[in-house]
Scaffold this motif. Structure first.
Motif, PDB file in Angstrom:
ATOM      1  N   ASP A 122      34.354  38.825  44.863  1.00 26.87           N
ATOM      2  CA  ASP A 122      35.322  37.829  44.495  1.00 26.87           C
ATOM      3  C   ASP A 122      36.091  37.275  45.569  1.00 26.87           C
ATOM      4  O   ASP A 122      37.157  37.434  45.627  1.00 26.87           O
ATOM      5  N   GLY A 127      39.628  42.329  46.169  1.00 25.36           N
ATOM      6  CA  GLY A 127      39.603  42.720  45.014  1.00 25.36           C
ATOM      7  C   GLY A 127      38.052  42.537  44.620  1.00 25.36           C
ATOM      8  O   GLY A 127      37.638  41.717  44.798  1.00 25.36           O
ATOM      9  N   HIS A 129      35.608  41.396  40.977  1.00 24.79           N
ATOM     10  CA  HIS A 129      35.628  40.688  39.584  1.00 24.79           C
ATOM     11  C   HIS A 129      34.106  40.855  38.971  1.00 24.79           C
ATOM     12  O   HIS A 129      33.239  40.881  39.750  1.00 24.79           O
ATOM     13  N   SER A 172      39.029  43.506  38.767  1.00 26.67           N
ATOM     14  CA  SER A 172      40.020  42.901  38.066  1.00 26.67           C
ATOM     15  C   SER A 172      39.993  43.465  36.635  1.00 26.67           C
ATOM     16  O   SER A 172      39.211  44.367  36.133  1.00 26.67           O
TER      17      SER A 172
END
Ligand SMILES: [Fe+2]
Ligand SMILES: [Fe+2]
Length: 275
Positions: A122, A127, A129, A172
């Motif tokens: 992402d 992080g 996703h 996420s």
């Protein structure tokens, strides 16, 4: 079916160290030498992301040179440190890297076992996703391979680890919820194998408690096991390693964590009681 998992190689360009102190290319060469010697020979090696460190174009050249020593079929997964297009350009023979269009997603069949590779990248964040398009692909693929024991491989794990620093760079909440919703509909998922954590962790998938997920130690440096709230993020030079995922009919999937030596031994049992 024996699948070797290496992860978080973080290969740097020549004369550069990861985190200012780790010779990741050298560590990868040691891991590859150990895997090449493995008996029985694995059916495939899968590298679950963070293949390079920054990304600098030279890093993919070093990565390709290191991985060229591997004499086992190899599959590549993207992590947050990777660059999709630079990876595809660096490994033109790996045509599957373009199977998923924008995303690096593909299916491998290893004898009776299917491996579905998901792209959790992402950019530009660290992080992960899983958007609707990636989850729809997963749903389609799981339906298509129903009845076959299936492993899902992805960089970011679909659970929170309790290492607060790394959970700040996790998959996420929307991605975790969507992943649980899709996977909980299927009974043929043997395991979800992940990287990113630079540690060996086992957990149920949040929201899909019947599905087990695991992360694997890095071939180079590890993330400190810091479970205290507010603990700062740091790395340690705990032993590097890789995982051996063994699937056999009737017994299912078992995961063995192997460390890269050298170590003393093995010493055979000679009449002593076996513990
Ligand atoms: Fe990593
Ligand atoms: Fe990562």
């Amino acid at each position: 079916m024996l699948l070797c998992q290496i992860t978080d190689l973080h290969v740097t360009r020549p004369d550069t160290l990861a985190c200012g102190r780790v010779d990741t290319a050298r560590a990868l060469r040691h891991a590859i030498a150990a895997i090449n010697r493995w008996v029985p020979r694995p059916d495939a090696v899968i590298a679950t992301g963070d293949l390079i460190d920054t990304p600098h174009p030279l890093e993919y050249e070093v990565l390709r040179a290191c991985l060229g020593d591997l004499d086992i079929p190899l599959y590549l997964v993207v992590g947050n440190h990777d660059h999709r297009e630079a990876l595809r350009d660096a490994f033109p023979a790996h045509a599957y890297l373009r199977d998923g269009g924008e995303f690096v997603q593909y299916r491998i069949d290893l004898g009776p076992v299917t491996v579905l590779v998901l792209d959790t990248q992402d950019p530009p964040g660290a992080g992960g996703h899983l958007c609707d398009a990636r989850l729809a692909w997963l749903d389609e693929q799981l339906l298509a391979c129903a009845g076959r024991p299936t492993i899902i491989a992805m960089h970011h794990p679909p659970f929170e680890t309790g290492i607060e620093f790394m959970d700040g760079y996790g998959l996420s909440a929307q991605g975790r919820a969507g992943f649980a919703l899709v996977t909980s509909r299927y009974a043929h998922i043997e395991r979800v194998i992940c990287g990113h954590l630079h540690r060996s962790i086992q957990a149920s998938v949040e929201g899909a408690p019947g599905i087990m997920a695991s992360t694997c130690v890095s071939t180079a440096h590890q993330i400190t096991l810091a479970l205290a709230s507010g603990a700062p993020g740091s790395i340690t030079l705990e032993p590097p390693g890789f995982a051996m995922h063994l699937w056999q009919r009737g017994a299912g999937l078992r995961t063995h964590l192997a460390y890269v030596g050298p170590f003393e031994g093995p010493y055979t049992f000679e009449g002593e009681s076996v513990s």
